[in-house]
Scaffold this motif. Structure first.
Motif, mmCIF file in Angstrom:
data_model
loop_
_atom_site.group_PDB
_atom_site.id
_atom_site.type_symbol
_atom_site.label_atom_id
_atom_site.label_comp_id
_atom_site.label_asym_id
_atom_site.label_seq_id
_atom_site.Cartn_x
_atom_site.Cartn_y
_atom_site.Cartn_z
ATOM 1 N N UNK A 1 -29.114 33.786 -1.805
ATOM 2 C CA UNK A 1 -28.539 32.601 -2.448
ATOM 3 C C UNK A 1 -29.129 32.363 -3.832
ATOM 4 N N UNK A 2 -30.442 32.496 -3.959
ATOM 5 C CA UNK A 2 -31.101 32.252 -5.243
ATOM 6 C C UNK A 2 -30.668 33.264 -6.301
ATOM 7 N N UNK A 3 -30.465 34.503 -5.867
ATOM 8 C CA UNK A 3 -30.064 35.549 -6.804
ATOM 9 C C UNK A 3 -28.550 35.601 -7.009
ATOM 10 N N UNK A 4 -27.840 34.766 -6.229
ATOM 11 C CA UNK A 4 -26.383 34.695 -6.312
ATOM 12 C C UNK A 4 -25.737 36.058 -6.074
ATOM 13 N N UNK A 5 -26.222 36.719 -5.023
ATOM 14 C CA UNK A 5 -25.636 37.991 -4.595
ATOM 15 C C UNK A 5 -25.293 37.886 -3.119
ATOM 16 N N UNK A 6 -24.336 38.682 -2.695
ATOM 17 C CA UNK A 6 -24.005 38.713 -1.282
ATOM 18 C C UNK A 6 -25.195 39.278 -0.523
ATOM 19 N N UNK A 7 -25.348 38.840 0.698
ATOM 20 C CA UNK A 7 -26.458 39.283 1.534
ATOM 21 C C UNK A 7 -26.510 40.811 1.615
ATOM 22 N N UNK A 8 -25.360 41.428 1.739
ATOM 23 C CA UNK A 8 -25.334 42.889 1.867
ATOM 24 C C UNK A 8 -25.835 43.596 0.617
ATOM 25 N N UNK A 9 -25.791 42.928 -0.546
ATOM 26 C CA UNK A 9 -26.288 43.536 -1.779
ATOM 27 C C UNK A 9 -27.785 43.825 -1.692
ATOM 28 N N UNK A 10 -28.504 43.032 -0.908
ATOM 29 C CA UNK A 10 -29.939 43.268 -0.743
ATOM 30 C C UNK A 10 -30.215 44.562 0.017
ATOM 31 N N UNK B 1 -34.565 36.058 3.644
ATOM 32 C CA UNK B 1 -33.579 36.978 3.064
ATOM 33 C C UNK B 1 -32.344 36.204 2.610
ATOM 34 N N UNK B 2 -31.900 35.270 3.422
ATOM 35 C CA UNK B 2 -30.738 34.444 3.054
ATOM 36 C C UNK B 2 -31.038 33.593 1.820
ATOM 37 N N UNK B 3 -32.234 33.043 1.752
ATOM 38 C CA UNK B 3 -32.610 32.233 0.590
ATOM 39 C C UNK B 3 -32.666 33.087 -0.674
ATOM 40 N N UNK B 4 -33.182 34.307 -0.544
ATOM 41 C CA UNK B 4 -33.239 35.224 -1.685
ATOM 42 C C UNK B 4 -31.829 35.544 -2.158
ATOM 43 N N UNK C 1 -37.019 29.780 -3.621
ATOM 44 C CA UNK C 1 -36.816 30.018 -2.186
ATOM 45 C C UNK C 1 -37.877 29.344 -1.323
ATOM 46 N N UNK C 2 -38.840 28.676 -1.965
ATOM 47 C CA UNK C 2 -39.817 27.894 -1.232
ATOM 48 C C UNK C 2 -40.920 28.678 -0.552
ATOM 49 N N UNK D 1 -35.491 46.790 -3.828
ATOM 50 C CA UNK D 1 -34.143 46.283 -4.130
ATOM 51 C C UNK D 1 -34.195 44.802 -4.524
ATOM 52 N N UNK D 2 -35.001 44.027 -3.811
ATOM 53 C CA UNK D 2 -35.151 42.605 -4.149
ATOM 54 C C UNK D 2 -35.732 42.468 -5.554
#
Length: 105
Positions: A57-66, A52-55, A30-31, A11-12
């Motif tokens: 934010x970087x992808x500009x999707x809500x956390x639940x989208x992952x 996961x939070x950094x991913x 994401x460092x 998914x990522x």
């Protein structure tokens, strides 16, 4: 747990490609090392919540989208993906894509 790691990684990867990022691009944003991101996307490694939070934010999707594993892409998302990635094709690939689309008329 292994299946969940693979599903999350897939998914990522899907969202990363939809955003038009390479593994190097996302890893830098994401460092983490590119190899670490590769391990996450392949399901070998499970990311920390911080990662996961950094991913997200970087992808500009809500956390639940992952974690929305059953989600299929909308037609609009598919079109955007095609348009954003057409310039990444090698010149030798363009004639094949052209023939594919031309054959659909």
């Amino acid at each position: 747990m292994t299946d969940n790691k693979k599903i999350l990684g897939k998914r990522i990867k899907q969202l990363r490609k939809l955003a038009g990022f390479t593994q190097d691009d996302l890893a830098e944003r994401i460092g983490i090392e590119t190899g670490s991101l590769s391990g996450i996307e392949s399901g070998r490694n499970f990311p920390s919540m911080n990662t996961v939070e950094k991913i997200s934010n970087a992808l500009k999707v809500e956390l639940r989208a992952l974690f929305d594993f059953d989600r299929t892409l909308s037609v609009q998302e598919m079109k955007r993906f095609i348009i954003e990635n057409i310039d990444r094709l090698d010149d030798c690939q363009i004639p094949y894509i052209y023939k594919f689309f031309d054959g659909m008329k």
